[in-house]
Design a protein around this motif. Structure first.
Motif, PDB file in Angstrom:
ATOM      1  N   ARG A  18       0.873  -1.173   0.000  1.00  0.00           N
ATOM      2  CA  ARG A  18       0.000   0.000   0.000  1.00  0.00           C
ATOM      3  C   ARG A  18       0.907   1.219   0.000  1.00  0.00           C
ATOM      4  O   ARG A  18       2.050   1.166   0.446  1.00  0.00           O
ATOM      5  CB  ARG A  18      -0.895   0.001   1.230  1.00  0.00           C
ATOM      6  N   ARG A  19       0.388   2.317  -0.474  1.00  0.00           N
ATOM      7  CA  ARG A  19       1.165   3.559  -0.482  1.00  0.00           C
ATOM      8  C   ARG A  19       1.672   3.851   0.923  1.00  0.00           C
ATOM      9  O   ARG A  19       2.819   4.242   1.116  1.00  0.00           O
ATOM     10  CB  ARG A  19       0.292   4.717  -1.000  1.00  0.00           C
ATOM     11  N   ASP A  20       0.821   3.638   1.909  1.00  0.00           N
ATOM     12  CA  ASP A  20       1.187   3.906   3.306  1.00  0.00           C
ATOM     13  C   ASP A  20       2.375   3.066   3.775  1.00  0.00           C
ATOM     14  O   ASP A  20       3.129   3.493   4.637  1.00  0.00           O
ATOM     15  CB  ASP A  20      -0.008   3.637   4.231  1.00  0.00           C
ATOM     16  N   VAL A  29       7.167   9.859  -1.472  1.00  0.00           N
ATOM     17  CA  VAL A  29       6.576   8.588  -1.877  1.00  0.00           C
ATOM     18  C   VAL A  29       5.830   8.691  -3.206  1.00  0.00           C
ATOM     19  O   VAL A  29       5.926   7.793  -4.041  1.00  0.00           O
ATOM     20  CB  VAL A  29       5.694   8.003  -0.749  1.00  0.00           C
ATOM     21  N   ASP A  30       5.105   9.763  -3.447  1.00  0.00           N
ATOM     22  CA  ASP A  30       4.354   9.869  -4.699  1.00  0.00           C
ATOM     23  C   ASP A  30       5.283   9.971  -5.906  1.00  0.00           C
ATOM     24  O   ASP A  30       5.048   9.334  -6.936  1.00  0.00           O
ATOM     25  CB  ASP A  30       3.393  11.062  -4.649  1.00  0.00           C
ATOM     26  N   LEU A  33       6.830   6.527  -6.324  1.00  0.00           N
ATOM     27  CA  LEU A  33       5.859   5.587  -6.890  1.00  0.00           C
ATOM     28  C   LEU A  33       5.718   5.812  -8.392  1.00  0.00           C
ATOM     29  O   LEU A  33       5.694   4.851  -9.168  1.00  0.00           O
ATOM     30  CB  LEU A  33       4.493   5.743  -6.213  1.00  0.00           C
ATOM     31  N   LYS A  44       0.412  -1.001 -10.639  1.00  0.00           N
ATOM     32  CA  LYS A  44      -0.708  -0.492  -9.856  1.00  0.00           C
ATOM     33  C   LYS A  44      -1.867  -1.472  -9.969  1.00  0.00           C
ATOM     34  O   LYS A  44      -2.283  -1.827 -11.064  1.00  0.00           O
ATOM     35  CB  LYS A  44      -1.126   0.891 -10.367  1.00  0.00           C
ATOM     36  N   GLY A  48      -3.897   3.160  -4.540  1.00  0.00           N
ATOM     37  CA  GLY A  48      -3.017   3.033  -3.381  1.00  0.00           C
ATOM     38  C   GLY A  48      -2.468   1.644  -3.128  1.00  0.00           C
ATOM     39  O   GLY A  48      -1.858   1.400  -2.088  1.00  0.00           O
ATOM     40  N   TYR A  50      -0.100  -1.532  -4.786  1.00  0.00           N
ATOM     41  CA  TYR A  50       0.905  -1.797  -5.817  1.00  0.00           C
ATOM     42  C   TYR A  50       1.513  -3.176  -5.617  1.00  0.00           C
ATOM     43  O   TYR A  50       1.586  -3.676  -4.501  1.00  0.00           O
ATOM     44  CB  TYR A  50       2.010  -0.731  -5.755  1.00  0.00           C
TER      45      TYR A  50
END
Length: 190
Positions: A18-20, A29-30, A33, A44, A48, A50
């Motif tokens: 997860r992005r978190d 992070v963005d 990513l 993806k 959120g 991956y």
């Protein structure tokens, strides 16, 4: 070593993130990513979510369903099932379904994760592992969702219930059965 390279060192093939999850390894992070997606390092799957694909002799492998669902829910408490599993009970179900049901405590609805759709159903109680008794109770509660002749399957379910361990089946029915399952199976278990 760049920050992006340091982030890559933490990633493991075959894992879903997860992005978190990535925030602890990246201050941007963005941006990272976006770069990892562009390089093909990550894929993806959903908003959120991956996947870092594994390679096999046949190409890239999709994520394992349990790993995918665990990451999506951020929880280990779920039961992954499918109407295809009813076929093993020998009650006349033979159809193959492209459907996965996830009993869980957090999400409800259909979600597309990668190229697969999962039907998340919130339930207060479900077993940790699938058992024949749970599958029969689940089938009895979901007869109306099947493509087979429902009356014939219903008769076979009642016959099968009569041949199973009544104590186990009664306990499973009381713990996990919905109203439809209880109305159908209770007379056989008295």
């Amino acid at each position: 070593m760049s920050a992006l390279e340091q982030l890559k060192m933490h990633l493991q093939k075959g894992q879903v993130y997860r992005r978190d999850d990535l925030v602890k390894w990246s201050r941007s992070v963005d941006r990272h990513l976006h770069a990892l997606l562009k390089e093909g390092v990550l894929q993806k799957l959903s908003q959120g979510v991956y996947y870092y694909p594994k390679n096999s002799v046949f190409g890239q492998t999709p994520p394992e369903e349990e790993t995918l669902v665990r990451s999506f829910l951020k929880d280990d408490r779920f039961l992954l099932t499918s109407p295809n599993l009813y076929n093993a009970l020998g009650v006349g179900t033979t159809q193959l379904y492209n459907q996965r049901t996830v009993y869980n405590h957090k999400r409800h609805g259909k979600f597309k994760l990668g190229n697969r759709v999962f039907d998340f159903q919130m339930k207060h109680h479900f077993p940790e592992k699938l058992t024949p008794e749970f599958l029969l109770v689940d089938l009895a509660g979901n007869l109306d969702r099947l493509a087979e002749d429902q009356q014939q399957v219903k008769n076979n379910v009642l016959s099968k219930a009569g041949n199973m361990n009544k104590t186990e089946l009664r306990q499973t029915l009381n713990q996990y059965g919905n109203g439809k399952a209880k109305r159908l199976l209770a007379p056989v278990l008295t």
